[in-house]
Design a protein around this motif. Structure first.
Motif, short mmCIF file in Angstrom:
data_model
loop_
_atom_site.label_atom_id
_atom_site.label_comp_id
_atom_site.label_asym_id
_atom_site.label_seq_id
_atom_site.Cartn_x
_atom_site.Cartn_y
_atom_site.Cartn_z
N GLU A 4 18.38 -40.53 -4.64
CA GLU A 4 17.63 -41.31 -5.62
C GLU A 4 17.29 -40.51 -6.88
OE1 GLU A 4 14.25 -43.24 -3.93
OE2 GLU A 4 15.38 -43.91 -2.17
N THR A 5 16.94 -39.25 -6.71
CA THR A 5 16.53 -38.41 -7.83
C THR A 5 17.74 -38.09 -8.69
OG1 THR A 5 14.79 -37.44 -6.47
CG2 THR A 5 15.39 -36.25 -8.47
N LEU A 6 17.57 -38.27 -10.00
CA LEU A 6 18.62 -37.94 -10.96
C LEU A 6 18.31 -36.59 -11.59
CD1 LEU A 6 18.92 -41.41 -12.70
CD2 LEU A 6 20.42 -40.46 -10.94
N LEU A 7 19.35 -35.77 -11.75
CA LEU A 7 19.18 -34.43 -12.30
C LEU A 7 20.12 -34.22 -13.48
CD1 LEU A 7 19.29 -32.52 -8.91
CD2 LEU A 7 17.24 -32.97 -10.28
N VAL A 8 19.65 -33.46 -14.46
CA VAL A 8 20.51 -33.04 -15.56
C VAL A 8 21.40 -31.93 -14.99
CG1 VAL A 8 20.64 -31.97 -17.82
CG2 VAL A 8 18.81 -33.59 -17.33
N PRO A 9 22.72 -32.10 -15.02
CA PRO A 9 23.61 -31.07 -14.48
C PRO A 9 23.38 -29.73 -15.16
CG PRO A 9 24.83 -33.07 -14.98
CD PRO A 9 23.46 -33.25 -15.54
N GLY A 10 23.26 -28.68 -14.36
CA GLY A 10 23.09 -27.33 -14.89
C GLY A 10 21.66 -26.85 -15.01
N ILE A 11 20.70 -27.74 -15.07
CA ILE A 11 19.32 -27.28 -15.23
C ILE A 11 18.74 -26.71 -13.94
CG2 ILE A 11 16.93 -27.99 -15.67
CD1 ILE A 11 17.89 -29.65 -17.95
N ILE A 65 21.08 -29.94 -23.71
CA ILE A 65 21.73 -30.31 -24.97
C ILE A 65 23.14 -30.84 -24.71
CG2 ILE A 65 22.69 -29.37 -27.12
CD1 ILE A 65 20.15 -27.53 -27.18
N ASP A 66 23.88 -30.20 -23.83
CA ASP A 66 25.23 -30.68 -23.50
C ASP A 66 25.18 -32.07 -22.88
OD1 ASP A 66 26.33 -28.33 -24.44
OD2 ASP A 66 26.57 -27.44 -22.44
N PHE A 67 24.28 -32.26 -21.94
CA PHE A 67 24.13 -33.56 -21.28
C PHE A 67 23.73 -34.62 -22.30
CE2 PHE A 67 21.48 -36.63 -18.88
CZ PHE A 67 22.43 -37.08 -17.99
N ARG A 68 22.78 -34.29 -23.16
CA ARG A 68 22.31 -35.23 -24.17
C ARG A 68 23.44 -35.63 -25.11
NH1 ARG A 68 20.47 -36.55 -28.93
NH2 ARG A 68 18.37 -37.23 -29.35
N ARG A 69 24.23 -34.65 -25.53
CA ARG A 69 25.34 -34.92 -26.45
C ARG A 69 26.32 -35.93 -25.84
NH1 ARG A 69 26.99 -29.70 -27.59
NH2 ARG A 69 25.32 -29.64 -29.12
N ARG A 70 26.69 -35.72 -24.58
CA ARG A 70 27.61 -36.63 -23.91
C ARG A 70 26.98 -38.02 -23.73
NH1 ARG A 70 27.85 -32.39 -20.32
NH2 ARG A 70 27.08 -33.70 -18.64
N GLU A 110 22.53 -42.79 -15.16
CA GLU A 110 22.93 -42.75 -13.75
C GLU A 110 24.41 -42.39 -13.60
OE1 GLU A 110 21.76 -46.56 -12.19
OE2 GLU A 110 19.71 -45.87 -11.81
N GLY A 111 25.22 -42.84 -14.54
CA GLY A 111 26.65 -42.55 -14.47
C GLY A 111 27.00 -41.11 -14.80
N MET A 112 26.14 -40.42 -15.54
CA MET A 112 26.44 -39.05 -15.95
C MET A 112 25.61 -38.00 -15.24
SD MET A 112 26.92 -39.30 -20.00
CE MET A 112 28.40 -39.99 -20.67
N ALA A 113 24.48 -38.40 -14.68
CA ALA A 113 23.57 -37.45 -14.04
C ALA A 113 24.12 -36.99 -12.69
CB ALA A 113 22.19 -38.07 -13.86
N ARG A 114 23.60 -35.88 -12.25
CA ARG A 114 23.87 -35.42 -10.89
C ARG A 114 22.84 -36.07 -9.99
NH1 ARG A 114 23.43 -29.28 -10.34
NH2 ARG A 114 21.66 -29.61 -9.01
N HIS A 115 23.24 -36.50 -8.83
CA HIS A 115 22.32 -37.13 -7.90
C HIS A 115 21.86 -36.11 -6.87
CE1 HIS A 115 23.14 -41.31 -9.27
NE2 HIS A 115 24.18 -40.68 -9.78
N ALA A 116 20.55 -36.03 -6.66
CA ALA A 116 19.98 -35.07 -5.70
C ALA A 116 20.32 -35.50 -4.28
CB ALA A 116 18.47 -34.99 -5.89
N TYR A 117 20.03 -34.62 -3.34
CA TYR A 117 20.35 -34.89 -1.93
C TYR A 117 19.65 -36.13 -1.39
CZ TYR A 117 22.56 -30.33 -1.82
OH TYR A 117 23.38 -29.27 -2.07
N ASP A 118 18.52 -36.51 -1.98
CA ASP A 118 17.82 -37.70 -1.48
C ASP A 118 18.51 -39.00 -1.90
OD1 ASP A 118 17.12 -38.12 -4.16
OD2 ASP A 118 15.00 -37.69 -3.86
#
Length: 87
Positions: A50-57, A71-76, A40-48
């Motif tokens: 609640e939905t968490l998104l992998v940044p860049g996908i 892969i970048d998100f996973r590494r971090r 939750e701290g690293m993901a991008r939050h969708a407009y709703d």
């Protein structure tokens, strides 16, 4: 028991006790709260909100670009979950 965070091609992140077919593993941890908090701290939050998104996908036009973003998100994320990062 191990808890998993995984994402689909749209970048939507989900959590569970197994990784469903058609999704890619982001990270795992024995403590679901620790994993969820880190994601939750690293993901991008969708407009709703609640939905968490992998940044860049979501904006990736090609699968290879989406995979690179994952892969970048996973590494971090994995780095933040390491025992050294928790101290």
């Amino acid at each position: 028991m191990t808890f998993f965070a995984f994402a689909n091609r749209n970048g939507v992140i989900s959590f569970g006790s197994h990784v469903p077919s058609g999704t890619l593993l982001i990270a795992d941890d024995p403590d679901p709260a620790t994993l969820r908090t880190a994601v939750e701290g690293m993901a991008r939050h969708a407009y709703d909100g609640e939905t968490l998104l992998v940044p860049g996908i979501p904006e990736a036009r090609r699968d290879i670009d989406a995979l690179g973003a994952l892969i970048d998100f996973r590494r971090r994320l994995v780095r933040s979950l390491s025992p050294e990062a928790r101290t």
